[in-house]
Design an enzyme around this catalytic site. Structure first.
Site, PDB file in Angstrom:
ATOM      1  N   LYS A  55       2.347   0.756  -3.775  1.00 33.52           N
ATOM      2  CA  LYS A  55       3.759   0.624  -3.392  1.00 33.52           C
ATOM      3  C   LYS A  55       4.707   1.014  -4.524  1.00 33.52           C
ATOM      4  O   LYS A  55       5.892   1.225  -4.285  1.00 33.52           O
ATOM      5  CB  LYS A  55       4.051  -0.796  -2.897  1.00 33.52           C
ATOM      6  CG  LYS A  55       3.389  -1.054  -1.538  1.00 33.52           C
ATOM      7  CD  LYS A  55       4.092  -2.068  -0.684  1.00 33.52           C
ATOM      8  CE  LYS A  55       3.528  -1.975   0.736  1.00 33.52           C
ATOM      9  NZ  LYS A  55       4.023  -2.948   1.662  1.00 33.52           N
TER      10      LYS A  55
ATOM     11  N   LYS B 119       3.649   0.414   9.216  1.00 35.26           N
ATOM     12  CA  LYS B 119       4.943   0.300   9.893  1.00 35.26           C
ATOM     13  C   LYS B 119       6.080   0.832   9.042  1.00 35.26           C
ATOM     14  O   LYS B 119       7.124   1.183   9.569  1.00 35.26           O
ATOM     15  CB  LYS B 119       5.195  -1.142  10.372  1.00 35.26           C
ATOM     16  CG  LYS B 119       5.116  -2.221   9.326  1.00 35.26           C
ATOM     17  CD  LYS B 119       5.447  -3.572   9.953  1.00 35.26           C
ATOM     18  CE  LYS B 119       4.273  -4.526   9.985  1.00 35.26           C
ATOM     19  NZ  LYS B 119       3.787  -4.979   8.675  1.00 35.26           N
TER      20      LYS B 119
ATOM     21  N   LYS C 174      -3.212   5.047   5.322  1.00 36.45           N
ATOM     22  CA  LYS C 174      -3.257   3.977   6.318  1.00 36.45           C
ATOM     23  C   LYS C 174      -2.071   4.097   7.293  1.00 36.45           C
ATOM     24  O   LYS C 174      -0.959   4.424   6.864  1.00 36.45           O
ATOM     25  CB  LYS C 174      -3.170   2.640   5.566  1.00 36.45           C
ATOM     26  CG  LYS C 174      -3.436   1.423   6.400  1.00 36.45           C
ATOM     27  CD  LYS C 174      -3.205   0.154   5.594  1.00 36.45           C
ATOM     28  CE  LYS C 174      -1.736  -0.155   5.431  1.00 36.45           C
ATOM     29  NZ  LYS C 174      -1.416  -1.574   5.283  1.00 36.45           N
TER      30      LYS C 174
HETATM   31  N1  AQP Z   1      -3.572   0.570   9.546  1.00 38.06           N
HETATM   32  C1  AQP Z   1      -4.131  -0.630   9.687  1.00 38.06           C
HETATM   33  N2  AQP Z   1      -5.388  -0.758  10.164  1.00 38.06           N
HETATM   34  C2  AQP Z   1      -5.957  -1.986  10.324  1.00 38.06           C
HETATM   35  N3  AQP Z   1      -5.318  -3.138  10.012  1.00 38.06           N
HETATM   36  C3  AQP Z   1      -4.062  -3.045   9.537  1.00 38.06           C
HETATM   37  N4  AQP Z   1      -3.171  -3.963   9.154  1.00 38.06           N
HETATM   38  C4  AQP Z   1      -2.029  -3.364   8.751  1.00 38.06           C
HETATM   39  N5  AQP Z   1      -2.137  -2.048   8.877  1.00 38.06           N
HETATM   40  C5  AQP Z   1      -3.399  -1.813   9.350  1.00 38.06           C
HETATM   41  C6  AQP Z   1      -3.436  -5.401   9.162  1.00 38.06           C
HETATM   42  O1  AQP Z   1      -2.350  -6.041   9.804  1.00 38.06           O
HETATM   43  C7  AQP Z   1      -2.154  -7.312   9.200  1.00 38.06           C
HETATM   44  C8  AQP Z   1      -0.709  -7.492   8.846  1.00 38.06           C
HETATM   45  O2  AQP Z   1      -0.362  -6.563   7.850  1.00 38.06           O
HETATM   46  P1  AQP Z   1       1.039  -6.740   7.140  1.00 38.06           P
HETATM   47  O3  AQP Z   1       2.103  -6.419   8.071  1.00 38.06           O
HETATM   48  O4  AQP Z   1       1.154  -8.094   6.577  1.00 38.06           O
HETATM   49  O5  AQP Z   1       1.014  -5.798   5.912  1.00 38.06           O
HETATM   50  P2  AQP Z   1       0.407  -4.398   5.666  1.00 38.06           P
HETATM   51  O6  AQP Z   1      -1.071  -4.486   5.629  1.00 38.06           O
HETATM   52  O7  AQP Z   1       1.070  -3.886   4.435  1.00 38.06           O
HETATM   53  O8  AQP Z   1       0.839  -3.587   6.961  1.00 38.06           O
HETATM   54  P3  AQP Z   1       1.789  -2.362   7.037  1.00 38.06           P
HETATM   55  O9  AQP Z   1       1.942  -1.997   8.471  1.00 38.06           O
HETATM   56  O10 AQP Z   1       1.294  -1.267   6.130  1.00 38.06           O
HETATM   57  O11 AQP Z   1       3.140  -2.973   6.519  1.00 38.06           O
HETATM   58  P4  AQP Z   1       4.169  -2.380   5.484  1.00 38.06           P
HETATM   59  O12 AQP Z   1       4.384  -0.967   5.911  1.00 38.06           O
HETATM   60  O13 AQP Z   1       5.403  -3.223   5.613  1.00 38.06           O
HETATM   61  O14 AQP Z   1       3.529  -2.499   4.144  1.00 38.06           O
HETATM   62  C9  AQP Z   1      -3.092  -7.399   7.995  1.00 38.06           C
HETATM   63  O15 AQP Z   1      -4.228  -8.148   8.359  1.00 38.06           O
HETATM   64  C10 AQP Z   1      -3.440  -5.972   7.752  1.00 38.06           C
HETATM   65  O16 AQP Z   1      -4.721  -5.838   7.156  1.00 38.06           O
END
Ligand code: AQP
Length: 351
Positions: A127, A214, A211
């Site tokens: 990040k 969002k 990955k």
């Molecule tokens: N691409 C993914 N594949 C499988 N699992 C995923 N998770 C997130 N993206 C994927 C799982 O969703 C849960 C919640 O994740 P989070 O929102 O707390 O944070 P993150 O992992 O950082 O998800 P994002 O979508 O990438 O959020 P941003 O963009 O805000 O950083 C977790 O269990 C995660 O593993």
């Protein structure tokens, strides 16, 4: 104290089974959040284990969030949980900031965790990559200590997560172990990550090495739970692939990240294994496989989107559900955090 973490003295088995997990309302939820987390949260609820699920809004503000959008995304996230099958009568569903035990325990853990541990987190490195790390928030750096607090405020024994959260879970275990060792107690369980299923790491539709996220600037990179059937079909049609037909074996997908991703998504959505999906589609071109995937994705996601829209029409009801969940969460976490204060030596006159 700063000795290296020692072998855990406590066993998770000594604690009653309890599941905790959370999702950041840092944007609309994606297919990655659904397959990696939400779908499995529902499975855990159906297994009859005590389940506690949280919209981690305090995690979300480690990067800038527009206040009104954050409120909207938190309600939308709650609607997604319920639409996907979380029953607020059986699972505890709430948003993190309503239960102050999370922030209180996070501070204690900031004093247990070491700077070096945080600096080694790949999410922190990712990040801040290519950016001025000095300008990142202190909260983003300390993120894993707050996550450990989310989990351990409930003495959760198991945490279903996607693959990307594995390292943070290991850090939670290190924090629990160090706390137990430093204070000579067997207070916190050494929580187990639960990383299961065919789609534990859903990749971007535009780049198989990234990955699905969002917060990716490209909306084409992800399927949102709020996307229409047409949008889902168009995104899958335009998803990056290669010119080869699908192979017979998983081994042959090793160097084809985009193709592998679509096969894993199909497997995750259908509840089958990737090998099984290849068994059906080996030899098929993407011109055949993509429409089949789009049809499957729409059949799974459209009912969730419809139900989310229905729930979102009554935000007061969502707030009521979150507030009732927060009361139940508070009743579990408060005595645990009060006991932590006792253990670390805070004066706590009885109120
Ligand atoms: N691409 C993914 N594949 C499988 N699992 C995923 N998770 C997130 N993206 C994927 C799982 O969703 C849960 C919640 O994740 P989070 O929102 O707390 O944070 P993150 O992992 O950082 O998800 P994002 O979508 O990438 O959020 P941003 O963009 O805000 O950083 C977790 O269990 C995660 O593993």
């Amino acid at each position: 104290m700063s000795e290296p973490v020692q072998t855990p003295q406590t066993q998770t088995a000594a604690f009653p089974a309890r599941i905790f997990s959370g999702i950041q309302p840092s944007g609309g939820l994606t297919l990655g959040n659904y397959l990696g987390a939400l779908k499995r949260f529902v499975e855990k609820q159906e297994e009859g284990i005590e389940t506690i699920y949280c919209l981690v809004d305090m995690h979300a503000i480690t990067v800038w969030q527009e206040p009104e959008k954050l409120r909207q995304q938190t309600r939308e996230g709650a609607a997604a949980f319920i639409a996907a099958g979380i029953d607020p009568a059986r699972s505890i569903l709430f948003n993190q900031s309503q239960v102050s035990a999370h922030a209180e325990l996070a501070w204690i853990f900031n004093c247990v965790a070491r700077m070096g541990w945080m600096g080694r987190m790949t999410q922190w490195k990712d990040k801040t990559a290519g950016k001025n790390a000095e300008a990142a928030s202190l909260g983003l750096f300390a993120y894993p200590a707050l996550m450990a607090a989310d989990i351990l405020a409930y003495k959760a024994t198991h945490v279903p997560v996607g693959e990307d959260q594995k390292q943070h879970l290991e850090l939670t275990r290190d924090i629990a172990t160090k706390f137990n060792n430093d204070y000579g107690v067997n207070f916190f369980p050494i929580t187990e990550p639960v990383i299961e299923g065919a789609a534990t790491r859903v990749m971007s539709l535009r780049d198989g090495s990234k990955k699905m996220s969002k917060s990716d600037p490209s909306d084409q990179s992800r399927i949102n739970l709020t996307d229409t059937a047409d949008a889902i079909a168009a995104k899958i049609r335009k998803a990056k692939t290669d010119p080869e037909p699908l192979p017979e074996t998983l081994e042959a997908l090793k160097e084809r990240p985009e193709a592998r991703n679509l096969v894993n998504i199909y497997a995750g959505l259908s509840g089958r294994t990737a090998a099984d999906v290849l068994g059906e589609f080996a030899g098929a071109q993407f011109g055949t496989f993509k429409p089949a995937l789009a049809e499957l994705a729409v059949s799974v996601l459209a009912p969730i989107t419809t139900e989310m829209n229905r729930l979102m029409a009554d935000p007061a009801e969502i707030d009521r559900i979150l507030s009732a969940g927060a009361d139940r969460a508070e009743a579990i976490a408060r005595p645990i955090v009060d006991e932590v204060y006792e253990i670390v030596g805070m004066v706590r006159p009885r109120r």
